[in-house]
Design an enzyme around this catalytic site. Structure first.
Site, PDB file in Angstrom:
ATOM      1  N   ASN A   9       0.871  -1.181   0.000  1.00 47.62           N
ATOM      2  CA  ASN A   9       0.000   0.000   0.000  1.00 47.62           C
ATOM      3  C   ASN A   9       0.908   1.231   0.000  1.00 47.62           C
ATOM      4  O   ASN A   9       1.494   1.567   1.030  1.00 47.62           O
ATOM      5  CB  ASN A   9      -0.878  -0.038   1.262  1.00 47.62           C
ATOM      6  CG  ASN A   9      -1.662   1.242   1.466  1.00 47.62           C
ATOM      7  OD1 ASN A   9      -1.774   2.068   0.566  1.00 47.62           O
ATOM      8  ND2 ASN A   9      -2.213   1.423   2.668  1.00 47.62           N
ATOM      9  N   LYS A  11       0.176   4.296  -0.303  1.00 52.96           N
ATOM     10  CA  LYS A  11      -0.445   5.501   0.278  1.00 52.96           C
ATOM     11  C   LYS A  11      -0.189   6.726  -0.626  1.00 52.96           C
ATOM     12  O   LYS A  11      -0.092   6.577  -1.841  1.00 52.96           O
ATOM     13  CB  LYS A  11       0.051   5.735   1.707  1.00 52.96           C
ATOM     14  CG  LYS A  11      -0.049   4.471   2.565  1.00 52.96           C
ATOM     15  CD  LYS A  11       0.145   4.740   4.019  1.00 52.96           C
ATOM     16  CE  LYS A  11       0.183   3.418   4.766  1.00 52.96           C
ATOM     17  NZ  LYS A  11       0.166   3.586   6.204  1.00 52.96           N
ATOM     18  N   HIS A  95      -9.410   1.019   5.011  1.00 49.06           N
ATOM     19  CA  HIS A  95      -8.108   1.204   5.668  1.00 49.06           C
ATOM     20  C   HIS A  95      -8.307   2.116   6.882  1.00 49.06           C
ATOM     21  O   HIS A  95      -9.121   3.044   6.843  1.00 49.06           O
ATOM     22  CB  HIS A  95      -7.105   1.814   4.687  1.00 49.06           C
ATOM     23  CG  HIS A  95      -5.714   1.805   5.232  1.00 49.06           C
ATOM     24  ND1 HIS A  95      -5.272   2.756   6.113  1.00 49.06           N
ATOM     25  CD2 HIS A  95      -4.687   0.938   5.062  1.00 49.06           C
ATOM     26  CE1 HIS A  95      -4.016   2.475   6.460  1.00 49.06           C
ATOM     27  NE2 HIS A  95      -3.639   1.375   5.822  1.00 49.06           N
ATOM     28  N   GLU A  97      -6.735   4.528   7.939  1.00 48.22           N
ATOM     29  CA  GLU A  97      -6.575   5.967   7.659  1.00 48.22           C
ATOM     30  C   GLU A  97      -7.846   6.537   7.030  1.00 48.22           C
ATOM     31  O   GLU A  97      -8.218   7.676   7.294  1.00 48.22           O
ATOM     32  CB  GLU A  97      -5.332   6.184   6.768  1.00 48.22           C
ATOM     33  CG  GLU A  97      -4.061   5.975   7.578  1.00 48.22           C
ATOM     34  CD  GLU A  97      -2.858   5.484   6.798  1.00 48.22           C
ATOM     35  OE1 GLU A  97      -2.850   5.571   5.559  1.00 48.22           O
ATOM     36  OE2 GLU A  97      -1.908   4.992   7.452  1.00 48.22           O
ATOM     37  N   GLU A 167      -5.263  -5.254  10.633  1.00 50.83           N
ATOM     38  CA  GLU A 167      -4.243  -4.224  10.838  1.00 50.83           C
ATOM     39  C   GLU A 167      -4.522  -3.487  12.148  1.00 50.83           C
ATOM     40  O   GLU A 167      -5.336  -2.544  12.169  1.00 50.83           O
ATOM     41  CB  GLU A 167      -4.265  -3.213   9.690  1.00 50.83           C
ATOM     42  CG  GLU A 167      -4.001  -3.820   8.331  1.00 50.83           C
ATOM     43  CD  GLU A 167      -3.449  -2.779   7.370  1.00 50.83           C
ATOM     44  OE1 GLU A 167      -2.315  -2.953   6.932  1.00 50.83           O
ATOM     45  OE2 GLU A 167      -4.138  -1.780   7.098  1.00 50.83           O
ATOM     46  N   GLY A 173       2.454   2.036  10.726  1.00 51.36           N
ATOM     47  CA  GLY A 173       3.384   3.155  10.556  1.00 51.36           C
ATOM     48  C   GLY A 173       4.071   3.580  11.841  1.00 51.36           C
ATOM     49  O   GLY A 173       4.667   4.649  11.889  1.00 51.36           O
ATOM     50  N   SER A 212       3.566  -2.376  10.324  1.00 51.64           N
ATOM     51  CA  SER A 212       5.024  -2.370  10.515  1.00 51.64           C
ATOM     52  C   SER A 212       5.688  -3.709  10.184  1.00 51.64           C
ATOM     53  O   SER A 212       6.612  -4.132  10.876  1.00 51.64           O
ATOM     54  CB  SER A 212       5.365  -1.908  11.935  1.00 51.64           C
ATOM     55  OG  SER A 212       4.886  -0.583  12.143  1.00 51.64           O
TER      56      SER A 212
HETATM   57  C1  PEP Z   1      -0.722   0.024   6.112  1.00 55.30           C
HETATM   58  O1  PEP Z   1      -0.829   1.226   5.949  1.00 55.30           O
HETATM   59  O2  PEP Z   1      -1.595  -0.734   5.652  1.00 55.30           O
HETATM   60  C2  PEP Z   1       0.436  -0.480   6.827  1.00 55.30           C
HETATM   61  C3  PEP Z   1       0.415  -1.718   7.230  1.00 55.30           C
HETATM   62  O3  PEP Z   1       1.468   0.416   7.042  1.00 55.30           O
HETATM   63  P1  PEP Z   1       2.906   0.092   7.682  1.00 55.30           P
HETATM   64  O4  PEP Z   1       3.408  -1.196   7.053  1.00 55.30           O
HETATM   65  O5  PEP Z   1       3.756   1.261   7.312  1.00 55.30           O
HETATM   66  O6  PEP Z   1       2.703  -0.060   9.135  1.00 55.30           O
END
Ligand code: PEP
Length: 248
Positions: A9, A11, A95, A97, A167, A173, A212
Site C-alpha cells: 500500500n 499511500k 483502511h 486511515e 491491521e 506506521g 510495521s
Molecule cells: C498500512 O498502511 O496498511 C500499513 C500496514 O502500514 P505500515 O506497514 O507502514 O505499518
C-alpha cells in the site's frame, strides 16, 4: 492450502520517476519469490503507469480505495468499473486511515466492499482495533463489528472471494509490530467467526496481517497458521525491503 499474498500500500507517496524506479527494481528482484502472489496499490493517478510497467509480469495491482458509486455526480470519486478498465485486481477498503481521517464508518466501508465486488475487483477489507480498544479488551468486539457490517450487507459467501487484512491501528506506521502470537490470536478469531457461519468461506479467505511488517519480522508472522501474507505500508516503498517480505 491458501496462497500467500503480499500487497504493498503505497499511500500518498511516489512520483512518476520514483515509480518507474521502484517497479523496475521489484521486477528485477521478483524472480525468487516462489509462489507468493505480489500486488502493489499505487495512488489512483499512477494506476495506468503501473499497469504499463507491470504488463506481462505476474505482479498484480490494485487501488487504495474505491467509490461506493458506479457513475454520476460524485466529484472526486473513482469507481470500480474505472479500476477494472485499467486492469486492477484489488481494491483496499476500510483502511484505518480512511476510517480515522475521512470518517468512513463500517456501513460506508461495507458499501465500498460491495461496489468493488460488483466491478469484479477483489476487496482487501481492512479491520483492526486502536490502542485504546486493545487496552480496553475489546479487540474482538471491534473486529467482529467491522466484519458484521460487510456480512450483513453482502452475506457471508461474499467473503470467500475477498481478502481480509487485520491491521491493528497501533501498529500501522509506528514501527510497533504485533507479536506473531498477538496477530495469530486475532486471525484465528476472525477465521473462527467466519467458520461459525460458513466453514468453506473460513478455510478459503486469505487473512493478511498489516502493521510495521519488515523483512526482519515477516517470516515469523507468515509462519503462523492463520496468517496468509501481509499488507505492507512503509516497507513497500523500498524494493529491497518489499522483496525481502515477499521472499519470507
Ligand atoms: C498500512 O498502511 O496498511 C500499513 C500496514 O502500514 P505500515 O506497514 O507502514 O505499518
Amino acid at each position: 492450502m491458501r496462497q500467500i499474498l503480499v500487497a504493498g500500500n503505497w499511500k500518498l507517496n511516489g512520483s512518476r520517476k520514483d515509480i518507474v524506479g521502484l517497479i523496475g527494481r521489484i521486477l528485477a528482484g521478483a524472480g525468487d519469490t516462489g509462489d507468493t502472489r505480489i500486488a502493489v496499490c499505487p495512488p489512483f493517478v499512477y494506476i495506468p503507469l503501473v499497469s504499463e510497467l507491470l504488463s506481462g509480469s505476474k505482479i498484480a495491482y490494485g487501488s487504495q480505495d474505491v467509490s461506493d458509486q458506479e457513475s454520476g455526480a460524485f466529484t472526486g470519486e473513482v469507481s470500480g468499473p474505472m479500476l477494472t478498465d485499467f486492469g486492477c485486481s484489488y481494491a483496499i477498503v476500510g483502511h484505518s486511515e480512511r476510517r480515522a481521517l475521512y470518517a468512513e464508518d463500517d456501513a460506508f466501508t461495507a458499501r465500498k466492499f460491495a461496489a468493488a465486488r460488483r466491478a469484479g475487483l477483489t476487496p482487501i477489507l481492512c479491520v483492526g482495533e486502536s490502542l485504546e480498544e486493545r487496552d480496553a479488551g475489546i479487540t474482538e468486539d471491534v473486529v467482529a463489528r467491522q466484519l458484521d457490517a460487510v456480512i450483513d450487507l453482502e452475506g457471508i459467501a461474499a467473503l470467500g472471494d475477498a481478502v481480509i487484512a487485520y491491521e491493528p491501528v497501533w501498529a500501522i506506521g509506528t514501527g510497533k509490530t504485533a507479536s506473531p502470537q498477538q496477530a495469530q490470536d486475532v486471525h484465528a478469531f476472525i477465521r473462527g467467526k467466519l467458520a461459525g457461519l460458513d466453514k468453506g468461506v473460513a478455510d478459503k479467505v486469505q487473512i493478511l496481517y498489516g502493521g510495521s511488517v519488515k523483512g526482519s519480522n515477516a517470516a515469523e508472522l507468515f509462519a503462523m497458521q492463520d496468517i496468509d501474507g501481509g499488507l505492507i505500508g512503509g516497507a513497500s516503498l523500498q524494493a529491497d525491503d518489499f522483496l525481502a517480505i515477499c521472499r519470507a
